[in-house]
Motif scaffolding. Structure first.
Motif, PDB file in Angstrom:
ATOM      1  N   ALA A  62       2.160  -9.107  -6.499  1.00  0.00           N
ATOM      2  CA  ALA A  62       1.203  -7.991  -6.596  1.00  0.00           C
ATOM      3  C   ALA A  62       1.462  -7.094  -7.795  1.00  0.00           C
ATOM      4  O   ALA A  62       0.550  -6.382  -8.238  1.00  0.00           O
ATOM      5  CB  ALA A  62       1.235  -7.164  -5.312  1.00  0.00           C
ATOM      6  N   THR A  63       2.669  -7.152  -8.373  1.00  0.00           N
ATOM      7  CA  THR A  63       2.921  -6.363  -9.577  1.00  0.00           C
ATOM      8  C   THR A  63       2.077  -6.853 -10.748  1.00  0.00           C
ATOM      9  O   THR A  63       1.992  -6.176 -11.772  1.00  0.00           O
ATOM     10  CB  THR A  63       4.416  -6.367  -9.983  1.00  0.00           C
ATOM     11  OG1 THR A  63       4.812  -7.705 -10.302  1.00  0.00           O
ATOM     12  CG2 THR A  63       5.289  -5.785  -8.892  1.00  0.00           C
ATOM     13  N   GLY A  64       1.437  -7.978 -10.575  1.00  0.00           N
ATOM     14  CA  GLY A  64       0.531  -8.488 -11.594  1.00  0.00           C
ATOM     15  C   GLY A  64      -0.657  -7.570 -11.828  1.00  0.00           C
ATOM     16  O   GLY A  64      -1.301  -7.652 -12.876  1.00  0.00           O
ATOM     17  N   PHE A  65      -0.940  -6.685 -10.893  1.00  0.00           N
ATOM     18  CA  PHE A  65      -2.018  -5.727 -11.102  1.00  0.00           C
ATOM     19  C   PHE A  65      -1.645  -4.683 -12.160  1.00  0.00           C
ATOM     20  O   PHE A  65      -2.517  -4.042 -12.724  1.00  0.00           O
ATOM     21  CB  PHE A  65      -2.408  -5.039  -9.791  1.00  0.00           C
ATOM     22  CG  PHE A  65      -3.106  -5.965  -8.833  1.00  0.00           C
ATOM     23  CD1 PHE A  65      -4.382  -6.428  -9.108  1.00  0.00           C
ATOM     24  CD2 PHE A  65      -2.472  -6.384  -7.679  1.00  0.00           C
ATOM     25  CE1 PHE A  65      -5.026  -7.293  -8.238  1.00  0.00           C
ATOM     26  CE2 PHE A  65      -3.103  -7.243  -6.794  1.00  0.00           C
ATOM     27  CZ  PHE A  65      -4.385  -7.704  -7.076  1.00  0.00           C
ATOM     28  N   VAL A  66      -0.345  -4.529 -12.408  1.00  0.00           N
ATOM     29  CA  VAL A  66       0.127  -3.599 -13.427  1.00  0.00           C
ATOM     30  C   VAL A  66       0.430  -4.343 -14.727  1.00  0.00           C
ATOM     31  O   VAL A  66       0.047  -3.909 -15.800  1.00  0.00           O
ATOM     32  CB  VAL A  66       1.380  -2.834 -12.937  1.00  0.00           C
ATOM     33  CG1 VAL A  66       1.884  -1.874 -14.000  1.00  0.00           C
ATOM     34  CG2 VAL A  66       1.079  -2.079 -11.648  1.00  0.00           C
ATOM     35  N   VAL A  67       1.134  -5.456 -14.606  1.00  0.00           N
ATOM     36  CA  VAL A  67       1.454  -6.319 -15.753  1.00  0.00           C
ATOM     37  C   VAL A  67       0.901  -7.704 -15.408  1.00  0.00           C
ATOM     38  O   VAL A  67       1.515  -8.428 -14.620  1.00  0.00           O
ATOM     39  CB  VAL A  67       2.978  -6.387 -16.011  1.00  0.00           C
ATOM     40  CG1 VAL A  67       3.283  -7.318 -17.177  1.00  0.00           C
ATOM     41  CG2 VAL A  67       3.541  -5.008 -16.254  1.00  0.00           C
ATOM     42  N   PRO A  68      -0.258  -8.078 -15.931  1.00  0.00           N
ATOM     43  CA  PRO A  68      -0.918  -9.319 -15.517  1.00  0.00           C
ATOM     44  C   PRO A  68      -0.053 -10.582 -15.579  1.00  0.00           C
ATOM     45  O   PRO A  68      -0.201 -11.474 -14.742  1.00  0.00           O
ATOM     46  CB  PRO A  68      -2.108  -9.419 -16.471  1.00  0.00           C
ATOM     47  CG  PRO A  68      -2.420  -7.992 -16.807  1.00  0.00           C
ATOM     48  CD  PRO A  68      -1.076  -7.315 -16.875  1.00  0.00           C
ATOM     49  N   LEU A  69       0.868 -10.662 -16.499  1.00  0.00           N
ATOM     50  CA  LEU A  69       1.736 -11.833 -16.586  1.00  0.00           C
ATOM     51  C   LEU A  69       2.584 -12.007 -15.325  1.00  0.00           C
ATOM     52  O   LEU A  69       3.005 -13.123 -14.998  1.00  0.00           O
ATOM     53  CB  LEU A  69       2.634 -11.729 -17.822  1.00  0.00           C
ATOM     54  CG  LEU A  69       3.556 -12.908 -18.100  1.00  0.00           C
ATOM     55  CD1 LEU A  69       2.736 -14.193 -18.289  1.00  0.00           C
ATOM     56  CD2 LEU A  69       4.403 -12.650 -19.320  1.00  0.00           C
ATOM     57  N   MET A  70       2.792 -10.919 -14.589  1.00  0.00           N
ATOM     58  CA  MET A  70       3.603 -11.000 -13.371  1.00  0.00           C
ATOM     59  C   MET A  70       2.919 -11.786 -12.262  1.00  0.00           C
ATOM     60  O   MET A  70       3.600 -12.230 -11.331  1.00  0.00           O
ATOM     61  CB  MET A  70       3.984  -9.601 -12.883  1.00  0.00           C
ATOM     62  CG  MET A  70       5.066  -8.950 -13.714  1.00  0.00           C
ATOM     63  SD  MET A  70       6.590  -9.916 -13.820  1.00  0.00           S
ATOM     64  CE  MET A  70       7.194  -9.789 -12.147  1.00  0.00           C
ATOM     65  N   PHE A  71       1.606 -11.996 -12.348  1.00  0.00           N
ATOM     66  CA  PHE A  71       0.964 -12.897 -11.388  1.00  0.00           C
ATOM     67  C   PHE A  71       1.594 -14.283 -11.507  1.00  0.00           C
ATOM     68  O   PHE A  71       1.970 -14.902 -10.506  1.00  0.00           O
ATOM     69  CB  PHE A  71      -0.545 -12.991 -11.618  1.00  0.00           C
ATOM     70  CG  PHE A  71      -1.333 -11.822 -11.104  1.00  0.00           C
ATOM     71  CD1 PHE A  71      -1.246 -11.417  -9.784  1.00  0.00           C
ATOM     72  CD2 PHE A  71      -2.173 -11.131 -11.952  1.00  0.00           C
ATOM     73  CE1 PHE A  71      -1.983 -10.346  -9.306  1.00  0.00           C
ATOM     74  CE2 PHE A  71      -2.915 -10.057 -11.491  1.00  0.00           C
ATOM     75  CZ  PHE A  71      -2.820  -9.655 -10.163  1.00  0.00           C
ATOM     76  N   ALA A  72       1.724 -14.770 -12.736  1.00  0.00           N
ATOM     77  CA  ALA A  72       2.302 -16.100 -12.968  1.00  0.00           C
ATOM     78  C   ALA A  72       3.805 -16.107 -12.695  1.00  0.00           C
ATOM     79  O   ALA A  72       4.322 -17.000 -12.010  1.00  0.00           O
ATOM     80  CB  ALA A  72       2.017 -16.557 -14.393  1.00  0.00           C
ATOM     81  N   VAL A  73       4.505 -15.112 -13.215  1.00  0.00           N
ATOM     82  CA  VAL A  73       5.959 -15.057 -13.026  1.00  0.00           C
ATOM     83  C   VAL A  73       6.296 -14.897 -11.544  1.00  0.00           C
ATOM     84  O   VAL A  73       7.188 -15.564 -11.019  1.00  0.00           O
ATOM     85  CB  VAL A  73       6.584 -13.920 -13.862  1.00  0.00           C
ATOM     86  CG1 VAL A  73       8.060 -13.755 -13.565  1.00  0.00           C
ATOM     87  CG2 VAL A  73       6.363 -14.171 -15.350  1.00  0.00           C
ATOM     88  N   GLY A  74       5.558 -14.027 -10.872  1.00  0.00           N
ATOM     89  CA  GLY A  74       5.777 -13.840  -9.434  1.00  0.00           C
ATOM     90  C   GLY A  74       5.490 -15.096  -8.645  1.00  0.00           C
ATOM     91  O   GLY A  74       6.217 -15.431  -7.704  1.00  0.00           O
ATOM     92  N   ALA A  75       4.447 -15.821  -9.029  1.00  0.00           N
ATOM     93  CA  ALA A  75       4.126 -17.077  -8.341  1.00  0.00           C
ATOM     94  C   ALA A  75       5.231 -18.103  -8.551  1.00  0.00           C
ATOM     95  O   ALA A  75       5.607 -18.822  -7.606  1.00  0.00           O
ATOM     96  CB  ALA A  75       2.792 -17.620  -8.842  1.00  0.00           C
ATOM     97  N   VAL A  76       5.773 -18.166  -9.758  1.00  0.00           N
ATOM     98  CA  VAL A  76       6.880 -19.093 -10.025  1.00  0.00           C
ATOM     99  C   VAL A  76       8.075 -18.746  -9.148  1.00  0.00           C
ATOM    100  O   VAL A  76       8.689 -19.633  -8.534  1.00  0.00           O
ATOM    101  CB  VAL A  76       7.265 -19.068 -11.525  1.00  0.00           C
ATOM    102  CG1 VAL A  76       8.588 -19.772 -11.762  1.00  0.00           C
ATOM    103  CG2 VAL A  76       6.165 -19.702 -12.365  1.00  0.00           C
TER     104      VAL A  76
END
Length: 117
Positions: free
Chosen positions: A74-88
């Motif tokens: 969910a931090t991807g809402f602040v830093v979009p790349l974190m959607f991918a990094v968080g999913a990994v």
């Protein structure tokens, strides 16, 4: 012998804490008007990752670990790349839990067979 599930999960969480640290620095630079809030939220998330490593002796630690995976994606809402990094990292967390359980079961089976012989 050390618990493989706990070791794999703890390693994942510590690596994730480092990623959260750097993502927090990026987010604070991108959101200068909300810098304090971003730093506090990132710090809390980082500390929860580290706290969770100590809680991995119980099921609650693994439940918190899954909740952290959702929060980090969910931090991807602040830093979009974190959607991918968080999913990994969520996938890595899933592998750590799955393979750790499997290694534990196989060790128990080997120990049982050895005891029977």
């Amino acid at each position: 012998m050390r618990n493989p599930k706990r070791m794999l999960a703890a390693t994942t969480l510590v690596a994730e804490a480092m990623i959260v640290f750097f993502a927090t620095l990026v987010a604070s630079a991108l959101n200068r008007d909300q810098q304090t809030e971003v730093l506090v939220a990132g710090g809390v998330l980082l500390l929860l990752c580290l706290l969770c490593t100590g809680l991995l002796r119980s099921r609650a630690g693994y439940a918190l670990g899954w909740a952290l995976q959702v929060a980090i994606v969910a931090t991807g809402f602040v830093v979009p790349l974190m959607f991918a990094v968080g999913a990994v990292f969520a996938v890595l967390w899933g592998f750590a839990v799955y393979w750790g359980d499997r290694i534990e079961r196989e060790r128990a089976e080997v120990a049982r067979r050895t005891a029977e012989d």
